[in-house]
Motif scaffolding. Structure first.
Motif, short mmCIF file in Angstrom:
data_model
loop_
_atom_site.label_atom_id
_atom_site.label_comp_id
_atom_site.label_asym_id
_atom_site.label_seq_id
_atom_site.Cartn_x
_atom_site.Cartn_y
_atom_site.Cartn_z
N GLU A 177 0.90 -1.24 0.02
CA GLU A 177 -0.11 0.09 0.03
C GLU A 177 0.97 1.11 -0.02
O GLU A 177 0.63 2.35 -0.73
CB GLU A 177 -0.93 0.19 1.02
CG GLU A 177 -1.86 1.40 1.33
CD GLU A 177 -2.42 1.74 0.36
OE1 GLU A 177 -2.90 2.92 0.27
OE2 GLU A 177 -3.04 0.99 -0.43
N ALA A 178 1.79 1.14 0.75
CA ALA A 178 2.93 2.31 0.75
C ALA A 178 3.40 2.45 -0.59
O ALA A 178 3.67 3.68 -1.29
CB ALA A 178 4.18 2.13 1.63
N VAL A 179 3.88 1.50 -1.40
CA VAL A 179 4.51 1.43 -2.75
C VAL A 179 3.35 2.18 -3.78
O VAL A 179 3.51 3.03 -4.48
CB VAL A 179 4.88 0.05 -3.32
CG1 VAL A 179 5.16 -0.01 -4.89
CG2 VAL A 179 5.85 -0.35 -2.51
N ARG A 180 1.92 1.67 -3.53
CA ARG A 180 1.05 2.05 -4.44
C ARG A 180 0.82 3.72 -4.12
O ARG A 180 0.88 4.52 -5.30
CB ARG A 180 -0.28 1.56 -4.11
CG ARG A 180 -1.42 1.94 -4.96
CD ARG A 180 -2.89 1.40 -4.46
NE ARG A 180 -3.10 2.43 -3.11
CZ ARG A 180 -3.79 3.53 -3.15
NH1 ARG A 180 -3.96 4.07 -4.42
NH2 ARG A 180 -3.89 4.12 -1.96
N GLN A 181 0.90 4.14 -3.08
CA GLN A 181 0.77 5.70 -2.86
C GLN A 181 2.20 6.48 -3.37
O GLN A 181 1.96 7.72 -3.60
CB GLN A 181 0.63 5.90 -1.13
CG GLN A 181 -0.81 5.35 -0.72
CD GLN A 181 -0.77 5.94 0.86
OE1 GLN A 181 -0.13 6.82 1.10
NE2 GLN A 181 -1.77 5.32 1.48
N ARG A 182 3.19 5.51 -3.29
CA ARG A 182 4.32 6.35 -3.67
C ARG A 182 4.78 6.53 -5.17
O ARG A 182 5.40 7.17 -5.63
CB ARG A 182 5.68 5.74 -2.88
CG ARG A 182 5.61 5.94 -1.15
CD ARG A 182 6.58 5.22 -0.66
NE ARG A 182 6.79 5.50 0.81
CZ ARG A 182 7.59 5.89 1.34
NH1 ARG A 182 8.68 6.44 0.56
NH2 ARG A 182 7.54 6.53 2.63
N LEU A 183 3.97 5.66 -5.90
CA LEU A 183 4.30 5.45 -7.30
C LEU A 183 3.66 6.83 -7.88
O LEU A 183 2.49 7.38 -7.68
CB LEU A 183 3.70 4.26 -7.58
CG LEU A 183 4.46 2.88 -7.53
CD1 LEU A 183 3.73 1.76 -8.10
CD2 LEU A 183 5.79 2.87 -8.18
#
Length: 242
Positions: free
Chosen positions: A236-242
Motif C-alpha cells: 500500500e505504501a508502494v501504491r501511494q508512492r508510485l
C-alpha cells in the motif's frame, strides 16, 4: 557449523569488539570466573543467553568450546545513526520498518524479502525478543537480507525518538485503531511498526507513534500472520508512492 564463535577467550573478545552476536550458548553449571565474565559481557550487550547441556554445544561444534558457543549474524549490522543517515542520503522520503519482537525466523525472513521488494531503506529490530539473524533467515529471505540495511537497538523507543529527530512519521499497524491503512498518508519519510506474532505492538510503543492503522479483515479470523500483514501494508505504501 557456520557463523559461530567458540571458546571463552574468543567469545569474550568478540563481545568486546562489538561483533554481531545473536545468541550465546553456555553449558549448564559452568562456574569458572572467566565464563561468568563472558555471560556478564553478553548481558551488558543485550545478547540473549541460553544455558544448555554439553550435548547441545557438541552438536554446534566439535572443537574445544570450553562450554561457550556464540552464534554470530551472517550480515554486518548497521548502527541506527548510519542506517538513518545513509537512507536520507539516498532519498528525502525514506521508508523504515521497525519490528517489535517478531520472534519467528521464517516470519522475519519473509518480511525482509518483502521489505527488499518494496524498497524499504532500513529495518530496525529490538535486540531482545527478536528472531535470530541466522542461516535460516538468509534462506527464507532468499538472500534479500544482504540488500537491506538492518540494525538492532536496545529499545525500539530509542529508535522512535531518534527517527522523530529526522521528522520521520511513525505508523503502528494495529487492530487497536479505527483508521484503515488506506486512509493514512504513507508518502514522505515514514517508519512502519509491526508487532510480535502473539502480543502485537508493545503498549508503551503504541503511545509514542504518530498514527495507528489497521487492515480490514472480512472473515472470522481476528488477525493475519505478521509477514502477510506487513506485505499488504508495504505494498500500500508502494501504491501511494508510485
Amino acid at each position: 557449523m557456520k557463523n559461530i564463535i567458540y571458546g571463552i577467550h574468543s567469545t569474550a573478545e568478540a563481545l568486546k569488539q562489538e561483533e554481531s552476536i545473536d545468541k550465546l550458548f553456555v553449558q549448564k553449571n559452568l562456574s569458572s570466573q572467566n565464563a561468568k565474565e563472558v555471560v556478564r559481557l553478553a548481558k551488558e550487550k543485550k545478547v540473549q543467553v541460553s544455558y544448555v547441556p554439553i550435548e547441545k554445544l557438541n552438536k554446534l561444534t566439535q572443537e574445544n568450546h570450553q562450554g561457550i558457543v556464540a552464534k554470530i549474524s551472517p550480515i554486518q549490522l548497521y548502527s541506527i545513526e548510519n542506517l538513518v543517515e545513509s537512507a536520507f542520503k539516498k532519498t528525502s522520503s525514506p521508508l523504515f520498518l521497525l519490528l517489535d519482537q517478531v520472534s519467528d525466523v521464517r516470519n522475519l525472513g519473509a518480511i525482509i524479502r518483502t521489505a527488499e521488494c518494496t524498497g524499504v531503506n532500513g529495518i530496525i529490530l529490538s535486540k531482545q525478543g527478536s528472531a535470530a539473524l541466522n542461516d535460516q533467515t538468509v534462506k527464507t529471505s532468499t538472500g534479500a537480507i544482504f540488500n537491506v540495511p538492518i540494525c538492532k537497538v536496545d529499545h525500539l523507543k530509542d529508535a522512535i525518538f531518534f527517527l522523530s529527530s529526522y521528522d520521520v512519521k511513525t505508523i503502528a499497524a494495529t487492530e487497536k485503531s479505527n483508521d484503515l491503512i488506506y486512509d493514512v498518508d504513507l508518502k514522505g519519510a515514514i517508519a512502519l511498526i509491526m508487532g510480535s506474532e502473539g502480543k502485537g505492538i508493545t503498549p508503551s510503543i503504541l503511545k509514542m507513534v504518530n498514527h495507528r492503522a489497521k487492515l480490514p479483515l472480512l472473515g472470522d479470523i481476528e488477525s493475519l500472520n505478521v509477514s502477510v500483514a506487513c506485505g499488504a501494508i508495504l505494498f500500500e505504501a508502494v501504491r501511494q508512492r508510485l
